[in-house]
Design a protein around this motif. Structure first.
Motif, PDB file in Angstrom:
ATOM      1  N   SER A  47      -5.453 -32.641 -54.993  1.00  0.00           N
ATOM      2  CA  SER A  47      -6.513 -32.250 -54.064  1.00  0.00           C
ATOM      3  C   SER A  47      -7.770 -31.974 -54.882  1.00  0.00           C
ATOM      4  O   SER A  47      -7.712 -31.906 -56.117  1.00  0.00           O
ATOM      5  N   PRO A  48      -8.916 -31.803 -54.219  1.00  0.00           N
ATOM      6  CA  PRO A  48     -10.133 -31.481 -54.973  1.00  0.00           C
ATOM      7  C   PRO A  48     -10.002 -30.195 -55.793  1.00  0.00           C
ATOM      8  O   PRO A  48     -10.679 -30.023 -56.806  1.00  0.00           O
ATOM      9  N   GLY A  49      -9.120 -29.297 -55.370  1.00  0.00           N
ATOM     10  CA  GLY A  49      -8.930 -28.042 -56.095  1.00  0.00           C
ATOM     11  C   GLY A  49      -7.902 -28.112 -57.203  1.00  0.00           C
ATOM     12  O   GLY A  49      -7.647 -27.110 -57.875  1.00  0.00           O
ATOM     13  N   GLY A  50      -7.291 -29.272 -57.409  1.00  0.00           N
ATOM     14  CA  GLY A  50      -6.284 -29.430 -58.441  1.00  0.00           C
ATOM     15  C   GLY A  50      -4.975 -29.931 -57.871  1.00  0.00           C
ATOM     16  O   GLY A  50      -4.886 -30.284 -56.687  1.00  0.00           O
ATOM     17  N   VAL A  51      -3.960 -29.983 -58.704  1.00  0.00           N
ATOM     18  CA  VAL A  51      -2.616 -30.391 -58.272  1.00  0.00           C
ATOM     19  C   VAL A  51      -1.875 -29.119 -57.869  1.00  0.00           C
ATOM     20  O   VAL A  51      -1.558 -28.271 -58.710  1.00  0.00           O
ATOM     21  N   VAL A  52      -1.616 -28.983 -56.584  1.00  0.00           N
ATOM     22  CA  VAL A  52      -1.020 -27.758 -56.039  1.00  0.00           C
ATOM     23  C   VAL A  52       0.314 -28.104 -55.388  1.00  0.00           C
ATOM     24  O   VAL A  52       0.394 -28.984 -54.539  1.00  0.00           O
ATOM     25  N   MET A  53       1.348 -27.385 -55.794  1.00  0.00           N
ATOM     26  CA  MET A  53       2.686 -27.591 -55.241  1.00  0.00           C
ATOM     27  C   MET A  53       3.184 -26.298 -54.613  1.00  0.00           C
ATOM     28  O   MET A  53       2.833 -25.206 -55.067  1.00  0.00           O
ATOM     29  N   PRO A  54       4.013 -26.408 -53.580  1.00  0.00           N
ATOM     30  CA  PRO A  54       4.605 -25.192 -53.018  1.00  0.00           C
ATOM     31  C   PRO A  54       5.630 -24.599 -53.977  1.00  0.00           C
ATOM     32  O   PRO A  54       6.386 -25.319 -54.625  1.00  0.00           O
ATOM     33  N   GLY A  55       5.633 -23.281 -54.072  1.00  0.00           N
ATOM     34  CA  GLY A  55       6.638 -22.573 -54.852  1.00  0.00           C
ATOM     35  C   GLY A  55       7.518 -21.767 -53.914  1.00  0.00           C
ATOM     36  O   GLY A  55       7.002 -21.036 -53.061  1.00  0.00           O
ATOM     37  N   ALA A  56       8.829 -21.915 -54.037  1.00  0.00           N
ATOM     38  CA  ALA A  56       9.764 -21.247 -53.136  1.00  0.00           C
ATOM     39  C   ALA A  56      10.711 -20.370 -53.939  1.00  0.00           C
ATOM     40  O   ALA A  56      11.544 -20.869 -54.695  1.00  0.00           O
ATOM     41  N   ALA A  57      10.575 -19.055 -53.775  1.00  0.00           N
ATOM     42  CA  ALA A  57      11.377 -18.102 -54.531  1.00  0.00           C
ATOM     43  C   ALA A  57      11.997 -17.075 -53.597  1.00  0.00           C
ATOM     44  O   ALA A  57      11.604 -16.944 -52.435  1.00  0.00           O
ATOM     45  N   TRP A  58      12.970 -16.348 -54.119  1.00  0.00           N
ATOM     46  CA  TRP A  58      13.464 -15.134 -53.484  1.00  0.00           C
ATOM     47  C   TRP A  58      12.821 -13.938 -54.170  1.00  0.00           C
ATOM     48  O   TRP A  58      12.795 -13.876 -55.400  1.00  0.00           O
ATOM     49  N   LEU A  59      12.320 -13.017 -53.380  1.00  0.00           N
ATOM     50  CA  LEU A  59      11.903 -11.705 -53.882  1.00  0.00           C
ATOM     51  C   LEU A  59      13.023 -10.743 -53.527  1.00  0.00           C
ATOM     52  O   LEU A  59      13.283 -10.491 -52.354  1.00  0.00           O
ATOM     53  N   VAL A  60      13.718 -10.269 -54.540  1.00  0.00           N
ATOM     54  CA  VAL A  60      14.935  -9.475 -54.339  1.00  0.00           C
ATOM     55  C   VAL A  60      14.673  -8.033 -54.763  1.00  0.00           C
ATOM     56  O   VAL A  60      14.138  -7.781 -55.855  1.00  0.00           O
ATOM     57  N   THR A  61      15.042  -7.093 -53.914  1.00  0.00           N
ATOM     58  CA  THR A  61      14.922  -5.680 -54.250  1.00  0.00           C
ATOM     59  C   THR A  61      16.252  -4.989 -53.970  1.00  0.00           C
ATOM     60  O   THR A  61      17.010  -5.384 -53.081  1.00  0.00           O
TER      61      THR A  61
END
Length: 277
Positions: free
Chosen positions: A259-273
């Motif tokens: 994209s014009p703002g750069g190469v951006v990919m979705p990041g999918a993580a678990w936030l575990v507490t």
């Protein structure tokens, strides 16, 4: 002492060197997810914090600042990354952060020493996660807090599926990569059982989905991908024509995220507490 010999060798070798060389890029990629981790950890002034798998120490330094009159310890079995972490903390003038070369799975931290344990993508690589999490529970005071981010599935994270290994498999040049250690806690049932068995309660998994800026353009990301240990190994065994075709395949995959703002990919993580009970 390190009992996880294979991972220790890797992170003191090619993978560790890559993370040092690409540290600023990785900070750019993971900054939003790290911010969510620190917010969930809710570190208070005066608390003692353990950063598990601290790498180059960026999270440890932020935790130390949040702890104020307390302190933060970063632990990692990568000697070369711990050396970089010490350098960065000194350069930032953060005196209440310190670092140890340690395998968290077996290191004798002492009982009930820490108020908070956290980790930014550092808990997936234990040789024996049940033992490691038990050791973390011992290091936390009763009621102490655990917070970490870990990857969800490989399929949900294109940063792991658009590179040379996957493209080489599509071209029939090697087998398709398996899920790997980075995804060892992607399943909440297994991760929850491990945490519960180690003495943690109040366990919560929250989906953390954040865009990751991989690089300024496709050429920048392609150069980054080419220098990875995996890509270097693959390309070394190919003819020039095969290498060119493989590079074209990777470029085409990266174009999907440009994209014009750069190469951006979705990041999918678990936030575990969780809490130590």
């Amino acid at each position: 002492m390190a009992v996880n010999a294979e991972q220790a060798e890797d992170w003191n070798g090619a993978s560790g060197r890559e993370f040092i060389e690409q540290r600023e890029r990785h900070e750019q990629m993971l900054g939003r997810l790290r911010a969510r981790l620190l917010a969930a950890a809710a570190i208070q002034d005066g608390e003692y914090v353990l950063d598990v798998g601290c790498g180059c120490g960026e999270t440890t330094i932020l935790a130390a600042r949040a702890a104020g009159s307390g302190h933060a310890l970063g632990a990692d079995f990568s000697r070369i990354q711990v050396a970089e972490a010490r350098r960065l903390a000194a350069a930032a003038g953060v005196a209440n952060a310190r670092f140890e070369v340690a395998d968290v799975q077996v290191h004798p931290f002492g009982a009930g020493v820490f108020d908070v344990a956290l980790s930014s993508f550092g808990v997936m690589f234990f040789d024996d996660p049940a033992v490691a999490l038990g050791n973390l529970r011992k290091a936390l005071r009763r009621g102490g807090r655990l917070a970490f981010v870990c990857w969800r599935t490989r399929a949900e994270n294109p940063v792991f599926t658009t590179g040379f290994a996957e493209a080489a498999a599509v071209l029939g040049l090697r087998e398709m990569p398996g899920p790997g250690a980075a995804f060892s806690l992607a399943g909440t049932a297994r991760a929850g059982a491990l945490l519960s068995g180690a003495g943690f309660g109040g366990i919560e998994f929250v989906k953390a989905d954040e865009p990751m800026l991989i690089g300024r353009d496709v050429d920048d990301v392609l150069a980054y991908e080419r220098t990875s240990p995996t890509a270097t190994e693959i390309l070394t065994g190919l003819s020039p024509a095969q290498g060119d075709e493989l590079t074209r395949q990777v470029r085409d995959r990266l174009m999907t995220y440009a994209s014009p703002g750069g190469v951006v990919m979705p990041g999918a993580a678990w936030l575990v507490t969780a809490q130590a009970v």
